[in-house]
Write a protein that holds these residues in place. Structure first.
Motif, PDB file in Angstrom:
ATOM      1  N   TRP A  21      49.766  84.767  71.665  1.00 14.73           N
ATOM      2  CA  TRP A  21      50.033  83.787  72.724  1.00 14.73           C
ATOM      3  C   TRP A  21      49.076  82.630  72.514  1.00 14.73           C
ATOM      4  CZ3 TRP A  21      53.603  84.822  76.813  1.00 14.73           C
ATOM      5  CH2 TRP A  21      54.191  86.095  76.746  1.00 14.73           C
ATOM      6  N   SER A  22      49.616  81.455  72.203  1.00 18.17           N
ATOM      7  CA  SER A  22      48.770  80.350  71.774  1.00 18.17           C
ATOM      8  C   SER A  22      49.143  79.066  72.484  1.00 18.17           C
ATOM      9  CB  SER A  22      48.888  80.143  70.261  1.00 18.17           C
ATOM     10  OG  SER A  22      48.123  79.018  69.845  1.00 18.17           O
ATOM     11  N   GLY A  23      48.117  78.353  72.920  1.00 18.34           N
ATOM     12  CA  GLY A  23      48.339  76.983  73.335  1.00 18.34           C
ATOM     13  C   GLY A  23      48.609  76.114  72.125  1.00 18.34           C
ATOM     14  N   VAL A  24      49.360  75.043  72.323  1.00 15.25           N
ATOM     15  CA  VAL A  24      49.683  74.154  71.207  1.00 15.25           C
ATOM     16  C   VAL A  24      48.441  73.416  70.732  1.00 15.25           C
ATOM     17  CG1 VAL A  24      51.074  72.176  70.503  1.00 15.25           C
ATOM     18  CG2 VAL A  24      52.070  73.931  71.957  1.00 15.25           C
ATOM     19  N   LEU A  25      47.579  73.059  71.645  1.00 17.95           N
ATOM     20  CA  LEU A  25      46.350  72.336  71.323  1.00 17.95           C
ATOM     21  C   LEU A  25      45.159  73.153  71.809  1.00 17.95           C
ATOM     22  CD1 LEU A  25      47.436  68.809  72.603  1.00 17.95           C
ATOM     23  CD2 LEU A  25      47.311  69.534  70.210  1.00 17.95           C
ATOM     24  N   PRO A  26      43.986  73.010  71.195  1.00 16.54           N
ATOM     25  CA  PRO A  26      42.795  73.612  71.793  1.00 16.54           C
ATOM     26  C   PRO A  26      42.593  73.064  73.202  1.00 16.54           C
ATOM     27  CG  PRO A  26      42.338  72.865  69.562  1.00 16.54           C
ATOM     28  CD  PRO A  26      43.692  72.330  69.931  1.00 16.54           C
ATOM     29  N   PRO A  27      42.142  73.903  74.144  1.00 11.74           N
ATOM     30  CA  PRO A  27      42.008  73.446  75.529  1.00 11.74           C
ATOM     31  C   PRO A  27      41.078  72.246  75.658  1.00 11.74           C
ATOM     32  CG  PRO A  27      41.822  75.825  75.385  1.00 11.74           C
ATOM     33  CD  PRO A  27      41.796  75.311  73.979  1.00 11.74           C
ATOM     34  N   ASP A  28      41.553  71.203  76.309  1.00 11.39           N
ATOM     35  CA  ASP A  28      40.758  70.029  76.639  1.00 11.39           C
ATOM     36  C   ASP A  28      40.759  69.916  78.161  1.00 11.39           C
ATOM     37  OD1 ASP A  28      39.456  67.658  76.893  1.00 11.39           O
ATOM     38  OD2 ASP A  28      40.877  66.456  75.739  1.00 11.39           O
ATOM     39  N   VAL A  29      39.926  70.768  78.798  1.00 13.76           N
ATOM     40  CA  VAL A  29      39.952  70.892  80.250  1.00 13.76           C
ATOM     41  C   VAL A  29      39.616  69.567  80.912  1.00 13.76           C
ATOM     42  CG1 VAL A  29      38.930  72.087  82.215  1.00 13.76           C
ATOM     43  CG2 VAL A  29      39.412  73.346  80.113  1.00 13.76           C
ATOM     44  N   ALA A  30      38.666  68.829  80.344  1.00 16.98           N
ATOM     45  CA  ALA A  30      38.218  67.592  80.982  1.00 16.98           C
ATOM     46  C   ALA A  30      39.350  66.578  81.112  1.00 16.98           C
ATOM     47  CB  ALA A  30      37.053  66.998  80.192  1.00 16.98           C
ATOM     48  N   ASN A  31      40.266  66.567  80.156  1.00 22.71           N
ATOM     49  CA  ASN A  31      41.355  65.581  80.177  1.00 22.71           C
ATOM     50  C   ASN A  31      42.695  66.175  80.583  1.00 22.71           C
ATOM     51  OD1 ASN A  31      39.809  63.289  79.245  1.00 22.71           O
ATOM     52  ND2 ASN A  31      39.709  64.330  77.261  1.00 22.71           N
ATOM     53  N   GLY A  32      42.676  67.424  81.038  1.00 20.13           N
ATOM     54  CA  GLY A  32      43.896  68.027  81.533  1.00 20.13           C
ATOM     55  C   GLY A  32      44.914  68.393  80.479  1.00 20.13           C
ATOM     56  N   LYS A  33      44.551  68.377  79.200  1.00 20.39           N
ATOM     57  CA  LYS A  33      45.490  68.707  78.129  1.00 20.39           C
ATOM     58  C   LYS A  33      45.304  70.180  77.757  1.00 20.39           C
ATOM     59  CE  LYS A  33      45.500  64.000  76.230  1.00 20.39           C
ATOM     60  NZ  LYS A  33      45.216  63.165  75.044  1.00 20.39           N
ATOM     61  N   VAL A  34      45.875  71.039  78.576  1.00 16.18           N
ATOM     62  CA  VAL A  34      45.648  72.465  78.403  1.00 16.18           C
ATOM     63  C   VAL A  34      46.934  73.243  78.628  1.00 16.18           C
ATOM     64  CG1 VAL A  34      43.217  72.386  79.078  1.00 16.18           C
ATOM     65  CG2 VAL A  34      44.960  72.729  80.816  1.00 16.18           C
ATOM     66  N   SER A  35      46.988  74.383  77.973  1.00 20.29           N
ATOM     67  CA  SER A  35      47.972  75.407  78.310  1.00 20.29           C
ATOM     68  C   SER A  35      47.228  76.396  79.197  1.00 20.29           C
ATOM     69  CB  SER A  35      48.490  76.082  77.045  1.00 20.29           C
ATOM     70  OG  SER A  35      49.051  75.126  76.170  1.00 20.29           O
ATOM     71  N   LYS A  36      47.528  76.369  80.472  1.00 20.04           N
ATOM     72  CA  LYS A  36      46.716  77.044  81.471  1.00 20.04           C
ATOM     73  C   LYS A  36      47.490  78.180  82.125  1.00 20.04           C
ATOM     74  CE  LYS A  36      44.206  75.975  85.779  1.00 20.04           C
ATOM     75  NZ  LYS A  36      43.854  74.870  86.712  1.00 20.04           N
ATOM     76  N   ILE A  37      46.869  79.341  82.141  1.00 23.17           N
ATOM     77  CA  ILE A  37      47.396  80.462  82.910  1.00 23.17           C
ATOM     78  C   ILE A  37      46.505  80.602  84.135  1.00 23.17           C
ATOM     79  CG2 ILE A  37      47.929  82.918  82.905  1.00 23.17           C
ATOM     80  CD1 ILE A  37      48.341  82.701  79.889  1.00 23.17           C
ATOM     81  N   SER A  38      47.089  80.408  85.292  1.00 29.76           N
ATOM     82  CA  SER A  38      46.296  80.240  86.512  1.00 29.76           C
ATOM     83  C   SER A  38      46.641  81.293  87.555  1.00 29.76           C
ATOM     84  CB  SER A  38      46.544  78.846  87.103  1.00 29.76           C
ATOM     85  OG  SER A  38      45.913  78.718  88.360  1.00 29.76           O
ATOM     86  N   GLY A  39      45.600  81.807  88.169  1.00 32.91           N
ATOM     87  CA  GLY A  39      45.772  82.654  89.341  1.00 32.91           C
ATOM     88  C   GLY A  39      45.622  81.879  90.622  1.00 32.91           C
ATOM     89  N   GLY A  40      45.563  80.556  90.498  1.00 36.34           N
ATOM     90  CA  GLY A  40      45.311  79.709  91.655  1.00 36.34           C
ATOM     91  C   GLY A  40      46.566  79.381  92.448  1.00 36.34           C
ATOM     92  N   LEU A  41      46.355  79.078  93.691  1.00 35.58           N
ATOM     93  CA  LEU A  41      47.410  78.614  94.590  1.00 35.58           C
ATOM     94  C   LEU A  41      46.983  77.238  95.086  1.00 35.58           C
ATOM     95  CD1 LEU A  41      50.069  79.537  95.977  1.00 35.58           C
ATOM     96  CD2 LEU A  41      48.662  80.334  97.875  1.00 35.58           C
ATOM     97  N   GLU A  42      47.689  76.197  94.649  1.00 31.64           N
ATOM     98  CA  GLU A  42      47.250  74.842  94.954  1.00 31.64           C
ATOM     99  C   GLU A  42      47.519  74.498  96.414  1.00 31.64           C
ATOM    100  OE1 GLU A  42      47.472  70.254  93.250  1.00 31.64           O
ATOM    101  OE2 GLU A  42      48.729  71.829  92.357  1.00 31.64           O
ATOM    102  N   VAL A  43      46.528  73.883  97.021  1.00 29.07           N
ATOM    103  CA  VAL A  43      46.673  73.352  98.378  1.00 29.07           C
ATOM    104  C   VAL A  43      46.991  71.872  98.244  1.00 29.07           C
ATOM    105  CG1 VAL A  43      45.572  73.031 100.625  1.00 29.07           C
ATOM    106  CG2 VAL A  43      44.968  75.024  99.211  1.00 29.07           C
ATOM    107  N   PRO A  44      48.201  71.444  98.629  1.00 36.48           N
ATOM    108  CA  PRO A  44      48.587  70.043  98.427  1.00 36.48           C
ATOM    109  C   PRO A  44      47.591  69.082  99.066  1.00 36.48           C
ATOM    110  CG  PRO A  44      50.487  71.351  99.056  1.00 36.48           C
ATOM    111  CD  PRO A  44      49.292  72.238  99.227  1.00 36.48           C
ATOM    112  N   ARG A  45      47.278  68.020  98.345  1.00 37.23           N
ATOM    113  CA  ARG A  45      46.267  67.071  98.826  1.00 37.23           C
ATOM    114  C   ARG A  45      46.668  66.435 100.145  1.00 37.23           C
ATOM    115  NH1 ARG A  45      44.261  63.833  93.366  1.00 37.23           N
ATOM    116  NH2 ARG A  45      44.657  65.530  91.901  1.00 37.23           N
ATOM    117  N   GLU A  46      47.983  66.210 100.316  1.00 37.06           N
ATOM    118  CA  GLU A  46      48.412  65.520 101.526  1.00 37.06           C
ATOM    119  C   GLU A  46      48.178  66.341 102.792  1.00 37.06           C
ATOM    120  OE1 GLU A  46      52.100  67.325  99.500  1.00 37.06           O
ATOM    121  OE2 GLU A  46      50.305  66.177  98.917  1.00 37.06           O
ATOM    122  N   ARG A  47      47.882  67.628 102.632  1.00 32.17           N
ATOM    123  CA  ARG A  47      47.615  68.451 103.816  1.00 32.17           C
ATOM    124  C   ARG A  47      46.231  68.204 104.413  1.00 32.17           C
ATOM    125  NH1 ARG A  47      50.429  74.262 104.048  1.00 32.17           N
ATOM    126  NH2 ARG A  47      52.463  73.710 103.146  1.00 32.17           N
TER     127      ARG A  47
END
Length: 622
Positions: free
Chosen positions: A39-65
């Motif tokens: 299981w491979s991301g296409v690019l090495p993770p570049d977390v600072a610039n958001g260029k990542v293949s990310k597997i997340s356990g997070g639940l986003e809270v919409p900013r507008e809330r």
């Protein structure tokens, strides 16, 4: 990703899954057909610039809330009621053993890729490094009972704020109650006032000593510092005080980065034993309630070039593994341990053949501070090489001894920096011979490593002791410590009564004390050796009994008896039982270190105990 897993379960053969940049849900490799897949991301993770293949356990809270909270400037509140999370999902404050347990079962919050701090008093110092390095503690002014203490409002008027806390809201105290090397959480059961003294009572934690360090956590009334958050589980409301951003922040757009509840329980990536020869590479794994990657009993796992961060308990858990590798990865912002990497069985002499190489581990133990190291190791025949481990409030590396098996493991070219900064009587590299394990950790090598700034910088409470860069505690024996460099450490090398240890050709610069040496096996731990309780390790404190069990009763007794015949002589009939014998301290070079040897012993005493100390010299050009 769901489609791919369904196809594999149906029997389709797939060798590589390419994950394009984006966010994917948690994965469980719970089918034998999921073996052998990369299981491979296409690019090495570049977390600072958001260029990542990310597997997340997070639940986003919409900013507008998020809306400004009228009760405090800078704090924003958002409803989480219809995001798919329940009150039970949010978890509660947990208690547990001050040494063994992680004590975490509560949803956390991540913001901008960094774990936020549950509201507390005293506050963290957000101007000092990462939030985890800047905890501030207060002290118990006096004792009111075994599990209650007093705070003086005349001495410190700030203590009056304690009376405003709402005990119906699952408030806990977090403290170093008995020792400055073991912390744990406890629920507050009562708060009372008499005159200028406020009494705080707690339960399910050790008895408190005077001047113990403590803080209170999970308090809405104390949400007053950037980086803090609080979740009202009754009203399903998230309160958040965003930390400063490099971007211009306005009331119209207060939240500059995505806000995630660290939601997924268990592991974000779960690899059970039936999934063999799995590879994970170029992936970011983030925002789990508990663990990032869990791989128990696996064979042939490769984790290469992953970024694992913001998890409530551990980053990577590799236990009972064989022929597996963790390399080139970055693990940070974990509530407890960074990487657990254990494989092999000493009783059966089964090799783990694990390699942990070229990883960067930092900012672990954000929740439970002690005994949650950057790297927890154990087993037989494993290699831990060229890892950079930094900013650990207790141990940077911990294992072997009474924590796990420890036979034929190699540690080389690692850098351990800023370890033990919040604890005392601790080790940057720590292993301990309790549980009868002193004489059965064999052929372990610690060589060509660098230790930087291993000392307490955050202050103490109930103890006055030293911190050690390399701490061989409670008679742990037969280690080879060679060609290491120690810079700016409180005590560099600590030999706590063991035998057969070799400290060879190490260099020490600007350390308070170079070498500690003691004979505790002849004094306060004499009973650990003058005994005949023949049992497996961790079933007794009898070192001689465990040694006899390994060579006579363990599944691999023939191997142990042939490989380590000296164990036949470590019995209660040994005239030098308990002596710190057969140790060698040779070729040490030290500069700007005020103390060569702890004052309780001298080189003549060490020689009389059957150890060698020679050819050690001070130099001045450093």
């Amino acid at each position: 990703k769901t489609y791919i897993i369904e196809q594999v379960r149906a029997g389709e053969t797939i060798h590589t899954v390419w994950l394009h940049p984006g966010t994917y849900k948690p994965i469980s490799f719970d089918h034998p057909n999921l073996s052998g897949i990369t299981w491979s991301g296409v690019l090495p993770p570049d977390v600072a610039n958001g260029k990542v293949s990310k597997i997340s356990g997070g639940l986003e809270v919409p900013r507008e809330r998020f809306q400004p909270w009228k009760s405090r400037n800078g704090v924003f509140v958002a409803s989480i009621e219809d995001l798919g999370v329940t009150k039970n999902d949010l978890g509660k404050m947990a208690t547990g053993d001050c040494v063994q347990d992680c004590m975490h079962d509560k949803i956390g919050l991540s913001y901008g890729g960094q774990q936020m701090i549950l509201s507390r008093w005293p506050n963290v110092n957000i101007t000092v490094g990462n939030l985890s390095s800047s905890y501030i503690w207060t002290h118990a002014d006096g004792l009111a009972g075994n599990t209650s203490f007093v705070m003086n409002t005349t001495k410190n008027p700030e203590n009056s704020r304690i009376l405003k806390w709402d005990l119906k809201k699952d408030i806990s105290v977090h403290g170093y109650w008995e020792w400055d090397w073991a912390d744990c959480y406890a629920p507050i059961t009562n708060i009372t006032q008499e005159g200028d003294l406020i009494t705080i009572a707690y339960s399910n934690a050790p008895n408190i000593k005077k001047w113990a360090r403590w803080m209170a956590v999970n308090i809405l009334q104390e949400l007053d510092t950037p980086g803090e958050y609080y979740i009202d589980t009754d009203e399903m409301l998230l309160y958040f005080f965003p930390p400063p951003s490099n971007e211009r922040q306005t009331n119209a757009d207060p939240i500059q980065h995505p806000v995630f509840l660290m939601y997924a329980p268990g592991a974000v990536i779960n690899i059970p034993s039936e999934a063999k020869n799995v590879t994970l590479t170029n992936i970011e794994i983030a925002d789990g309630k508990h663990t990032g990657i869990s791989a128990v009993g696996v064979t042939g796992l490769t984790i290469d070039g992953v970024v694992v961060h913001t998890h409530g308990t551990h980053g990577i858990v590799l236990r009972g593994a064989k022929d597996s590798v963790i390399k080139n990865s970055h693990v940070f912002d974990t509530g407890c341990t960074g990487i657990i990497a254990q494989g092999g069985d000493a009783k059966r002499m089964l090799q783990g053949n694990i390699e942990v190489t070229d990883n960067r581990i930092m900012w672990n133990a954000m929740w439970k501070r002690s005994y949650q190291p950057g790297l927890l190791w154990g087993g037989v025949g494993n290699v831990y090489r060229s890892n950079d481990i930094q900013y650990a409030p207790h141990n940077c590396i911990l294992g072997g001894g009474d924590f796990a098996d420890g036979v034929d493991n190699l540690f080389e070219f690692n850098t351990l920096a800023d370890c033990t900064f919040e604890t005392i009587d601790s080790g940057g590299f720590y292993t301990c011979g309790q549980g009868g394990t002193s004489f059965i950790n064999r052929d372990n090598v610690l060589r060509s490593n660098t230790f930087l700034r291993v000392r307490n910088t955050a202050g103490v409470g109930v103890q006055n002791a030293s911190n050690q860069a390399v701490y061989l505690d409670d008679q742990i024996s037969f280690w080879l410590i060679e060609n290491n460099t120690f810079v700016d450490c409180h005590v560099a090398s600590f030999l706590g009564g063991g035998r057969g240890n070799q400290f060879l050709n190490n260099t020490y610069i600007n350390c308070g004390s170079v070498q500690h040496f003691d004979n505790r096996g002849m004094t306060f731990q004499k009973d650990f050796n003058d005994c005949n309780d023949v049992k497996p390790p961790m079933k007794t404190q009898c070192n001689t009994g465990v040694a006899q069990w390994m060579i006579n009763k363990s599944p691999a007794s023939d191997y142990w008896a042939q490989k380590y015949p000296d164990l036949n002589n470590i019995t209660i009939d040994d005239p030098h039982l308990g002596y710190p014998s057969s140790n060698k301290i040779i070729g040490s070079r030290y500069c700007k270190c005020p103390e060569w040897l702890n004052p309780e012993v001298n080189e003549k005493m060490i020689a009389a105990w059957g150890s060698i100390i020679k050819d050690n010299e001070e130099f001045f050009n450093c």
